[in-house]
Design an enzyme around this catalytic site. Structure first.
Site, mmCIF file in Angstrom:
data_model
loop_
_atom_site.group_PDB
_atom_site.id
_atom_site.type_symbol
_atom_site.label_atom_id
_atom_site.label_comp_id
_atom_site.label_asym_id
_atom_site.label_seq_id
_atom_site.Cartn_x
_atom_site.Cartn_y
_atom_site.Cartn_z
ATOM 1 N N HIS A 17 0.869 -1.173 0.000
ATOM 2 C CA HIS A 17 0.000 0.000 0.000
ATOM 3 C C HIS A 17 0.902 1.218 0.000
ATOM 4 O O HIS A 17 1.673 1.436 0.939
ATOM 5 C CB HIS A 17 -0.912 0.015 1.224
ATOM 6 N N LYS A 66 5.119 2.961 7.221
ATOM 7 C CA LYS A 66 3.884 3.042 8.004
ATOM 8 C C LYS A 66 3.889 2.058 9.162
ATOM 9 O O LYS A 66 3.128 2.226 10.107
ATOM 10 C CB LYS A 66 2.674 2.749 7.114
ATOM 11 N N GLN A 83 12.076 -1.080 -0.707
ATOM 12 C CA GLN A 83 12.852 0.066 -1.185
ATOM 13 C C GLN A 83 13.277 -0.130 -2.640
ATOM 14 O O GLN A 83 13.147 0.776 -3.466
ATOM 15 C CB GLN A 83 14.096 0.297 -0.319
#
Length: 168
Positions: A17, A66, A83
């Protein structure tokens, strides 16, 4: 100019997400980039996305996690697979001309990234973050979703974590 996008790709614990802010360094995206990079909090330390150590992706991209890191696999998935996927997704948005020609040197991208602490497949985390980043940037630059899409979807509101039995 500030472009905002979102994408959710994949299923289960390896889904991605992504939320993005995209725009010129001297605008709101640049302010968000600088503010985020200079204001880490416990468990959430923004970092520059690199295509390889010492080679940041262009436009410069900030990774804001997050979920706080929970263990070695989650750390490898966040700092490694996610990443790398984000770096490739941003690069593809440049090479496919989703971003304007000046973007590599004059724009920034801020990504807010969900990597599930229960993830179990680094390759799936990579692919999902690559695709979600590309889709989020594309949506941001194209102003998607349209109001008509949101209005049509609202009566059946749901997400991967919850489907209501009744909206009203």
């Amino acid at each position: 100019m500030l472009n905002i996008g979102e994408s959710f790709i994949g299923e289960g614990v390896n889904a991605a997400h992504i939320n993005v802010l995209v725009g010129p360094k001297d605008g709101p995206a640049g302010q968000a980039f600088a503010g985020s990079l200079s204001s880490p909090s416990a468990g959430h330390v923004p970092f520059m996305v690199v295509v390889q150590p010492g080679i940041p992706v262009r436009p410069l991209t900030l990774f804001v996690n997050k979920a706080a890191i929970e263990g070695d696999l989650h750390g490898n998935a966040t700092w490694g697979a996610a990443q790398a996927g984000i770096a490739v997704g941003v690069h593809k948005a440049v090479t496919d001309q989703i971003l304007p020609p000046e973007a590599p040197l004059e724009w920034v991208v801020v990504t807010a990234v969900w990597v599930n602490p229960g993830c179990d497949d680094l390759d799936a985390v990579y692919r999902n973050n690559r695709d979600a980043t590309y889709k989020a940037i594309t949506g941001a630059m194209q102003g998607l979703p349209t109001w008509d899409e949101v209005d049509a979807a609202a009566p059946a509101a749901r997400n991967p974590f919850y489907t209501p039995t009744a909206i009203w």
